[in-house]
Scaffold this motif. Structure first.
Motif, mmCIF file in Angstrom:
data_model
loop_
_atom_site.group_PDB
_atom_site.id
_atom_site.type_symbol
_atom_site.label_atom_id
_atom_site.label_comp_id
_atom_site.label_asym_id
_atom_site.label_seq_id
_atom_site.Cartn_x
_atom_site.Cartn_y
_atom_site.Cartn_z
ATOM 1 N N SER A 73 47.062 34.622 34.594
ATOM 2 C CA SER A 73 46.915 32.931 35.059
ATOM 3 C C SER A 73 48.201 32.191 34.273
ATOM 4 C CB SER A 73 45.796 32.458 35.503
ATOM 5 O OG SER A 73 44.921 32.455 33.941
ATOM 6 N N LEU A 103 48.336 31.379 42.740
ATOM 7 C CA LEU A 103 47.646 31.988 43.678
ATOM 8 C C LEU A 103 48.672 33.480 43.684
ATOM 9 C CD1 LEU A 103 46.069 32.593 46.178
ATOM 10 C CD2 LEU A 103 46.852 30.271 47.103
ATOM 11 N N ARG A 130 38.730 42.132 42.644
ATOM 12 C CA ARG A 130 37.997 40.833 42.379
ATOM 13 C C ARG A 130 37.931 41.023 40.355
ATOM 14 N NH1 ARG A 130 35.635 36.295 43.349
ATOM 15 N NH2 ARG A 130 35.189 37.370 45.588
ATOM 16 N N ASP A 139 41.002 32.388 38.199
ATOM 17 C CA ASP A 139 39.688 31.808 38.629
ATOM 18 C C ASP A 139 39.015 32.317 39.383
ATOM 19 O OD1 ASP A 139 40.594 29.812 40.491
ATOM 20 O OD2 ASP A 139 42.005 29.113 39.237
ATOM 21 N N GLU A 140 37.613 31.891 39.633
ATOM 22 C CA GLU A 140 37.039 32.701 41.196
ATOM 23 C C GLU A 140 37.309 32.184 42.638
ATOM 24 O OE1 GLU A 140 34.081 35.060 42.436
ATOM 25 O OE2 GLU A 140 34.379 34.020 40.553
ATOM 26 N N GLU A 141 38.035 30.814 42.715
ATOM 27 C CA GLU A 141 38.520 30.403 44.217
ATOM 28 C C GLU A 141 39.841 31.179 44.369
ATOM 29 O OE1 GLU A 141 40.455 26.184 46.290
ATOM 30 O OE2 GLU A 141 39.317 26.246 44.341
ATOM 31 N N THR A 142 41.044 30.763 42.823
ATOM 32 C CA THR A 142 42.087 31.924 43.301
ATOM 33 C C THR A 142 41.746 33.001 43.758
ATOM 34 O OG1 THR A 142 43.396 30.657 41.784
ATOM 35 C CG2 THR A 142 44.034 32.034 42.304
ATOM 36 N N THR A 144 39.010 34.838 45.104
ATOM 37 C CA THR A 144 38.999 34.793 46.695
ATOM 38 C C THR A 144 39.400 34.498 47.753
ATOM 39 O OG1 THR A 144 36.047 34.025 45.665
ATOM 40 C CG2 THR A 144 37.086 33.633 47.947
ATOM 41 N N GLU A 145 40.839 33.461 47.291
ATOM 42 C CA GLU A 145 41.548 33.696 48.570
ATOM 43 C C GLU A 145 42.837 34.586 47.953
ATOM 44 O OE1 GLU A 145 44.151 29.639 48.522
ATOM 45 O OE2 GLU A 145 42.440 29.044 47.429
ATOM 46 N N GLN A 148 41.622 37.651 49.877
ATOM 47 C CA GLN A 148 41.383 37.471 51.143
ATOM 48 C C GLN A 148 42.444 37.793 51.998
ATOM 49 O OE1 GLN A 148 39.238 33.514 51.424
ATOM 50 N NE2 GLN A 148 37.132 34.151 51.784
ATOM 51 N N TRP A 156 36.097 40.933 52.799
ATOM 52 C CA TRP A 156 36.181 39.813 51.900
ATOM 53 C C TRP A 156 35.105 39.681 51.119
ATOM 54 C CZ3 TRP A 156 38.186 35.998 56.146
ATOM 55 C CH2 TRP A 156 39.575 36.284 56.496
#
Length: 157
Positions: A73, A103, A130, A139-142, A144-145, A148, A156
Motif C-alpha cells: 500500500s 486497489l 485477506r 486497508d480493510e475496504e481495499t 475486501t474489494e 471480491q 467473498w
C-alpha cells in the motif's frame, strides 16, 4: 585529512557500484566502517553534486521496483521510505508522482496469489488472501474489494 577523504570516496564508490543507496543508508554504511563523520558528510555532498547519490531518483526507482516485485500500500511504502531516511516531503512527492493505486496493487497481488490456492476451499482462499493483503498494508475496504474482484461471489465472506 586528505587520505581519509580519499578512503571514504573509494569505499562509497565500491558500495555504489553494487547498487543504489539512499543518502542516509550510504552514510550509515560509511560510518559503521569507521570513517569520520566530517569526511563522510563531505563525500556525500560531493557524490550528490556528481549525481551519484540522489534520494529523489533512488526513491522513484525503489518504489517502482517495490510495486512490481512486492506490491504494498501507499502507506506501507511511505513508512519504508521514511525508515530509510528519506525526508517526508520527498516521500510524498515521489508517491504522488507515480501512478500508485492501492486497489490496483491489491487486486494484482490477489490475482497472483490466488493462482496457488486453486485446490483450497473458497473460505480458506478468502482468509489467506485477506491475511496476505492486510500484511502488505492495505486497508480493510481495499482488501475486501480486491478479494471480491478475484473470487467468485460465494467466496467473498
Amino acid at each position: 585529512m586528505v587520505v581519509e577523504a580519499s578512503a571514504v570516496m573509494t569505499r562509497a564508490g565500491r558500495l555504489l557500484a553494487r547498487r543504489g543507496y539512499f543518502r542516509q543508508e550510504l552514510a550509515d554504511r560509511l560510518l559503521r566502517g569507521g570513517h569520520d563523520s566530517a569526511d563522510v558528510e563531505a563525500a556525500l555532498t560531493r557524490l550528490e553534486g556528481l549525481g551519484l547519490v540522489d534520494d529523489g531518483a533512488r526513491a522513484r526507482e525503489w518504489v517502482a521496483e517495490r510495486v512490481r516485485a512486492k506490491p504494498r500500500s501507499r502507506e506501507a511504502l511511505r513508512r519504508e521510505l521514511v525508515a530509510k531516511g528519506v525526508g517526508a516531503g520527498l516521500v510524498e512527492q515521489v508517491l504522488d508522482s507515480g501512478s500508485l493505486d492501492d486497489l490496483d496493487s491489491a487486486q494484482s497481488l490477489a490475482a497472483t496469489a490466488i493462482a496457488g490456492m486453486s485446490g483450497l476451499a473458497l473460505e480458506v482462499q478468502a482468509r489467506r488472501l485477506r491475511s496476505r493483503l492486510l500484511s502488505r498494508g492495505f486497508d480493510e475496504e481495499t482488501v475486501t474489494e480486491a478479494i471480491q474482484a478475484v473470487l467468485p461471489p460465494e467466496g467473498w465472506d
